[in-house]
Design a protein around this motif. Structure first.
Motif, PDB file in Angstrom:
ATOM      1  N   ALA A   9      45.262  43.722  47.969  1.00 53.51           N
ATOM      2  CA  ALA A   9      45.697  43.049  46.747  1.00 53.51           C
ATOM      3  C   ALA A   9      46.607  41.886  47.123  1.00 53.51           C
ATOM      4  N   ASP A  10      46.452  40.778  46.421  1.00 55.11           N
ATOM      5  CA  ASP A  10      47.332  39.630  46.616  1.00 55.11           C
ATOM      6  C   ASP A  10      48.542  39.689  45.690  1.00 55.11           C
ATOM      7  N   ASP A  11      48.385  40.290  44.520  1.00 56.26           N
ATOM      8  CA  ASP A  11      49.457  40.382  43.530  1.00 56.26           C
ATOM      9  C   ASP A  11      49.847  41.858  43.391  1.00 56.26           C
ATOM     10  N   ILE A  12      50.810  42.278  44.183  1.00 60.49           N
ATOM     11  CA  ILE A  12      51.198  43.696  44.208  1.00 60.49           C
ATOM     12  C   ILE A  12      51.774  44.150  42.859  1.00 60.49           C
ATOM     13  N   PRO A  13      52.633  43.381  42.184  1.00 59.87           N
ATOM     14  CA  PRO A  13      53.116  43.847  40.869  1.00 59.87           C
ATOM     15  C   PRO A  13      51.981  44.043  39.854  1.00 59.87           C
ATOM     16  N   LEU A  14      50.987  43.168  39.856  1.00 59.37           N
ATOM     17  CA  LEU A  14      49.855  43.323  38.948  1.00 59.37           C
ATOM     18  C   LEU A  14      49.031  44.554  39.332  1.00 59.37           C
ATOM     19  N   GLU A  16      50.203  47.190  40.840  1.00 59.91           N
ATOM     20  CA  GLU A  16      51.009  48.362  40.471  1.00 59.91           C
ATOM     21  C   GLU A  16      50.850  48.685  38.990  1.00 59.91           C
ATOM     22  N   LYS A  17      50.856  47.669  38.148  1.00 63.56           N
ATOM     23  CA  LYS A  17      50.669  47.887  36.709  1.00 63.56           C
ATOM     24  C   LYS A  17      49.322  48.564  36.449  1.00 63.56           C
ATOM     25  N   PRO A  58      48.747  44.105  50.775  1.00 63.48           N
ATOM     26  CA  PRO A  58      48.187  42.816  51.186  1.00 63.48           C
ATOM     27  C   PRO A  58      47.440  43.004  52.505  1.00 63.48           C
ATOM     28  N   PRO A 119      42.635  44.234  39.089  1.00 65.92           N
ATOM     29  CA  PRO A 119      42.890  42.799  38.981  1.00 65.92           C
ATOM     30  C   PRO A 119      42.415  41.978  40.180  1.00 65.92           C
ATOM     31  N   GLN A 120      42.257  42.604  41.346  1.00 64.94           N
ATOM     32  CA  GLN A 120      41.780  41.903  42.532  1.00 64.94           C
ATOM     33  C   GLN A 120      40.256  41.854  42.588  1.00 64.94           C
TER      34      GLN A 120
END
Length: 138
Positions: A9-14, A16-17, A58, A119-120
């Motif tokens: 994943a590039d956006d870890i907070p997204l 995680e959600k 990542p 999301p990824q």
């Protein structure tokens, strides 16, 4: 036996959600570290093996994360109602629908499944094959 699964994943907070919308409902605990997300089910003394961990990180090589074509991670869910509930929660948390929960003609009569993309873009399945639940009407 699978020891663990990792998705990039590039956006870890997204991420995680998205994953925290349904994995805790399946008994997973979350540990957040600088390396990413680690979801695990606590082992019990009566188990002959530990449940597989699920990591969201990542990519190690520093390049952009990408979803593998034909790769899917499937999580077994105890009931059909829970498949519907967790599928909806994951969609509300940023997932994309890849197939609404339900029976599929190509699978066994008790195989109930919903498909998502995180999301990824990683493909995720939530499935139930509980023989005490209704089966596909043929």
């Amino acid at each position: 036996m699978i020891g663990y699964v990792t998705v990039g994943a590039d956006d870890i907070p997204l991420a995680e959600k998205f994953y925290s919308a349904f994995l805790p409902g399946l008994g997973y605990n979350l540990d957040v570290s600088p390396e990413g997300l680690s979801y695990s089910i606590p082992a019990t003394a009566d188990q002959t093996h530990e449940p597989a961990d699920f990591y969201v990180k990542p990519p190690y090589d520093g390049q952009a994360a990408s979803a593998g074509n034909g790769i899917m991670v499937a999580f077994q869910v105890p009931t059909q109602a829970m498949v519907r509930e967790l599928h909806a929660a994951a969609l509300a948390a940023g997932g994309r629908n890849e197939g609404a929960p339900g029976f599929r003609a190509d699978y066994s009569a008790h195989f109930y499944v919903g498909y998502l993309r995180d999301p990824q873009g990683n493909k995720i399945a939530l499935f139930c094959r509980n023989r005490n639940e209704p089966q596909r009407p043929d």
